[in-house]
Motif scaffolding. Sequence first.
Motif, PDB file in Angstrom:
ATOM      1  N   TYR A   1       0.817  -1.207   0.000  1.00 18.76           N
ATOM      2  CA  TYR A   1       0.000   0.000   0.000  1.00 18.76           C
ATOM      3  C   TYR A   1       0.855   1.262   0.000  1.00 18.76           C
ATOM      4  CZ  TYR A   1      -4.244   2.625   0.640  1.00 18.76           C
ATOM      5  OH  TYR A   1      -5.302   3.471   0.435  1.00 18.76           O
ATOM      6  N   ASP A   2       2.001   1.244   0.702  1.00 15.41           N
ATOM      7  CA  ASP A   2       2.850   2.431   0.708  1.00 15.41           C
ATOM      8  C   ASP A   2       3.462   2.677  -0.672  1.00 15.41           C
ATOM      9  OD1 ASP A   2       4.312   0.066   1.024  1.00 15.41           O
ATOM     10  OD2 ASP A   2       6.041   1.171   1.791  1.00 15.41           O
ATOM     11  N   GLN A   3       3.816   1.609  -1.389  1.00 18.46           N
ATOM     12  CA  GLN A   3       4.320   1.766  -2.756  1.00 18.46           C
ATOM     13  C   GLN A   3       3.251   2.358  -3.665  1.00 18.46           C
ATOM     14  OE1 GLN A   3       5.384  -2.308  -3.529  1.00 18.46           O
ATOM     15  NE2 GLN A   3       7.529  -1.994  -2.973  1.00 18.46           N
ATOM     16  N   PHE A   4       2.029   1.905  -3.467  1.00 15.56           N
ATOM     17  CA  PHE A   4       0.926   2.383  -4.302  1.00 15.56           C
ATOM     18  C   PHE A   4       0.667   3.870  -4.082  1.00 15.56           C
ATOM     19  CE2 PHE A   4      -3.786   2.759  -4.841  1.00 15.56           C
ATOM     20  CZ  PHE A   4      -3.792   2.612  -6.202  1.00 15.56           C
ATOM     21  N   MET A   5       0.660   4.307  -2.819  1.00 16.24           N
ATOM     22  CA  MET A   5       0.439   5.716  -2.526  1.00 16.24           C
ATOM     23  C   MET A   5       1.617   6.577  -2.989  1.00 16.24           C
ATOM     24  SD  MET A   5      -2.534   6.345  -1.119  1.00 16.24           S
ATOM     25  CE  MET A   5      -3.223   5.234  -2.326  1.00 16.24           C
ATOM     26  N   ASN A   6       2.842   6.071  -2.820  1.00 20.77           N
ATOM     27  CA  ASN A   6       4.014   6.818  -3.287  1.00 20.77           C
ATOM     28  C   ASN A   6       3.977   7.016  -4.800  1.00 20.77           C
ATOM     29  OD1 ASN A   6       5.210   7.222  -0.811  1.00 20.77           O
ATOM     30  ND2 ASN A   6       6.379   5.326  -0.885  1.00 20.77           N
ATOM     31  N   LEU A   7       3.560   5.990  -5.534  1.00 20.98           N
ATOM     32  CA  LEU A   7       3.471   6.100  -6.984  1.00 20.98           C
ATOM     33  C   LEU A   7       2.497   7.194  -7.397  1.00 20.98           C
ATOM     34  CD1 LEU A   7       4.123   4.995  -9.831  1.00 20.98           C
ATOM     35  CD2 LEU A   7       2.238   3.382  -9.521  1.00 20.98           C
ATOM     36  N   GLY A   8       1.363   7.269  -6.695  1.00 20.76           N
ATOM     37  CA  GLY A   8       0.366   8.268  -7.065  1.00 20.76           C
ATOM     38  C   GLY A   8       0.757   9.691  -6.700  1.00 20.76           C
ATOM     39  N   TRP A   9       1.198   9.887  -5.441  1.00 24.16           N
ATOM     40  CA  TRP A   9       1.418  11.240  -4.949  1.00 24.16           C
ATOM     41  C   TRP A   9       2.805  11.787  -5.281  1.00 24.16           C
ATOM     42  CZ3 TRP A   9      -2.290  14.345  -3.392  1.00 24.16           C
ATOM     43  CH2 TRP A   9      -3.493  13.787  -2.945  1.00 24.16           C
ATOM     44  N   LYS A  10       3.802  10.925  -5.391  1.00 26.47           N
ATOM     45  CA  LYS A  10       5.183  11.386  -5.574  1.00 26.47           C
ATOM     46  C   LYS A  10       5.705  11.244  -6.995  1.00 26.47           C
ATOM     47  CE  LYS A  10       6.486  10.481  -0.787  1.00 26.47           C
ATOM     48  NZ  LYS A  10       7.433   9.799   0.128  1.00 26.47           N
ATOM     49  N   VAL A  11       4.977  10.524  -7.849  1.00 25.17           N
ATOM     50  CA  VAL A  11       5.428  10.343  -9.235  1.00 25.17           C
ATOM     51  C   VAL A  11       4.385  10.870 -10.216  1.00 25.17           C
ATOM     52  CG1 VAL A  11       6.150   8.679 -10.983  1.00 25.17           C
ATOM     53  CG2 VAL A  11       6.884   8.377  -8.619  1.00 25.17           C
ATOM     54  N   LEU A  12       3.178  10.296 -10.182  1.00 21.45           N
ATOM     55  CA  LEU A  12       2.193  10.610 -11.214  1.00 21.45           C
ATOM     56  C   LEU A  12       1.703  12.054 -11.132  1.00 21.45           C
ATOM     57  CD1 LEU A  12       0.024   7.362 -11.307  1.00 21.45           C
ATOM     58  CD2 LEU A  12       2.001   7.971 -12.695  1.00 21.45           C
ATOM     59  N   ILE A  13       1.340  12.514  -9.939  1.00 21.44           N
ATOM     60  CA  ILE A  13       0.790  13.871  -9.813  1.00 21.44           C
ATOM     61  C   ILE A  13       1.834  14.943 -10.134  1.00 21.44           C
ATOM     62  CG2 ILE A  13      -0.207  15.517  -8.188  1.00 21.44           C
ATOM     63  CD1 ILE A  13      -1.705  13.216  -6.904  1.00 21.44           C
ATOM     64  N   PRO A  14       3.067  14.894  -9.607  1.00 15.96           N
ATOM     65  CA  PRO A  14       4.053  15.920 -10.008  1.00 15.96           C
ATOM     66  C   PRO A  14       4.350  15.927 -11.498  1.00 15.96           C
ATOM     67  CG  PRO A  14       4.785  14.782  -8.029  1.00 15.96           C
ATOM     68  CD  PRO A  14       3.610  14.030  -8.542  1.00 15.96           C
ATOM     69  N   VAL A  15       4.497  14.737 -12.096  1.00 16.22           N
ATOM     70  CA  VAL A  15       4.780  14.680 -13.538  1.00 16.22           C
ATOM     71  C   VAL A  15       3.603  15.228 -14.334  1.00 16.22           C
ATOM     72  CG1 VAL A  15       5.194  13.117 -15.459  1.00 16.22           C
ATOM     73  CG2 VAL A  15       6.426  12.800 -13.319  1.00 16.22           C
ATOM     74  N   ALA A  16       2.378  14.901 -13.920  1.00 16.49           N
ATOM     75  CA  ALA A  16       1.201  15.414 -14.629  1.00 16.49           C
ATOM     76  C   ALA A  16       1.111  16.929 -14.524  1.00 16.49           C
ATOM     77  CB  ALA A  16      -0.068  14.758 -14.066  1.00 16.49           C
ATOM     78  N   LEU A  17       1.481  17.499 -13.372  1.00 12.67           N
ATOM     79  CA  LEU A  17       1.467  18.956 -13.218  1.00 12.67           C
ATOM     80  C   LEU A  17       2.468  19.624 -14.165  1.00 12.67           C
ATOM     81  CD1 LEU A  17       1.156  19.451  -9.356  1.00 12.67           C
ATOM     82  CD2 LEU A  17      -0.396  20.336 -11.095  1.00 12.67           C
ATOM     83  N   VAL A  18       3.687  19.061 -14.228  1.00 11.08           N
ATOM     84  CA  VAL A  18       4.699  19.621 -15.134  1.00 11.08           C
ATOM     85  C   VAL A  18       4.228  19.537 -16.581  1.00 11.08           C
ATOM     86  CG1 VAL A  18       7.053  19.321 -15.987  1.00 11.08           C
ATOM     87  CG2 VAL A  18       6.589  19.158 -13.533  1.00 11.08           C
ATOM     88  N   TRP A  19       3.629  18.417 -16.948  1.00  6.83           N
ATOM     89  CA  TRP A  19       3.190  18.239 -18.329  1.00  6.83           C
ATOM     90  C   TRP A  19       2.048  19.184 -18.683  1.00  6.83           C
ATOM     91  CZ3 TRP A  19       4.823  17.030 -22.734  1.00  6.83           C
ATOM     92  CH2 TRP A  19       3.975  16.659 -23.775  1.00  6.83           C
TER      93      TRP A  19
END
Length: 428
Positions: free
Chosen positions: A316-334
């Motif tokens: 579960y911690d890997q899943f939350m890290n993927l969403g909040w620390k990878v996908l959302i920042p990259v989507a904001l930059v894009w």
Amino acid sequence: MTADLSMFGHDPWWLVVAKALAVFVFLVLTVLIAIYAERKVLAWMQMRVGPDRVGPRGILQSLADGIKLALKEGIVPSGVDKPVYLLAPIIATVPAFMAFAVIPFGPQVSILGHRTPLQLTDLPVAVLYILAVTSVGVYGIVLAGWSSGSTYPLLGGLRSTAQVISYEVAMGLTFAAVFLDAGTMSTSGIVDAQFGTWYVFLLLPSFVIYVTSMVGETNRAPFDLPEAEGELVGGFHTEYSSLRFAMFMLAEYVNMVTVSALAATMFLGGWHAPWPLNMWSGANSGWWPLLWFVAKVWAFLFLFIWLRATLPRLRYDQFMNLGWKVLIPVALVWVMVVAVVRALRNEGYDVRWIVLLAGGIVVALAVLTLLWRRLAATRPRPATAPVPDQPFDATAGGFPVPPLPPPPTGPRPVLVPARRSGKESPDA
């Protein structure tokens, strides 16, 4: 660019009812076929046979399972909040069907002399309508877990809440990139904006983030944490049986079809024919686009099945890290990159292809780099020196855990089977 919605709202009542029934039948039949296809494809990937008893090659197995669930006794535990417990499957199922109201299946066709689009309706904010309706569906999961009066369903419902919030943020940011480039939130307008070039090429990072988010949004492997069998028995639907349990399964598969259809609409040109079929002049007219659209939807459904057969479940911690620390920042930059390109286009500088392709490559490399670092950080490192024996601390990990038993010492006993005499009975 403004979407042309003048073709909607003029159908006679019987045609509206016929379209609504056609969408309902399409979803139910797709769910029945998808369940059978998933079991067969998983069996093929795992070198098994799969269902082969009910009907020729087992093609009626899904229908038999549905009838069996409908005829089973519905058990309601004594400690549940009964009104909410009975209402939760309905709340989870109805929004899954409602979201398909604005999905375009094809262009205008003639039905009994009436020219009508192959779409139930459309709105100037159709994609926001889909986001709102699908977000309501998670209330059914949360209320099912809370009203069951049990620990494991409650944990599954809480996981669903965190999961949907996390991944709908990233999904909404991918939609923002599409809105900026297309200039409209209408689903039919987004399909028209992709004539000639699909957004999967122009907005590749958005497509990758959306595909990841849609798997998390539908609680499918490897993101099926709200119903993790090894941890939560069955998750939010542990205390459900019979037809109410079947409604949760129906909602899950209908949501799979919905997000697949939305992916095809937003990034794969909707009902437009793929290359090289689009070189045929009649490929995007008549009823042919319906075939291309259904084929794209099934390509994403196969992706769901493939991921389930291939990847293990995340922590579960890997899943939350993927969403909040990878996908959302990259989507904001894009989104910022797409917004700059849109502003330049409004000023008359046509640098769309160069900037979006170059930016897409850079953002994709950034995503891969972040994923690599996170995976490398979780790998166990070899010990450089032997660790001296430490006294056992039962509460070191936060939970009292008994020590492991010592290994057996001395020679292992040899078990010799007892001989049977002829006078003993066969049952001895």
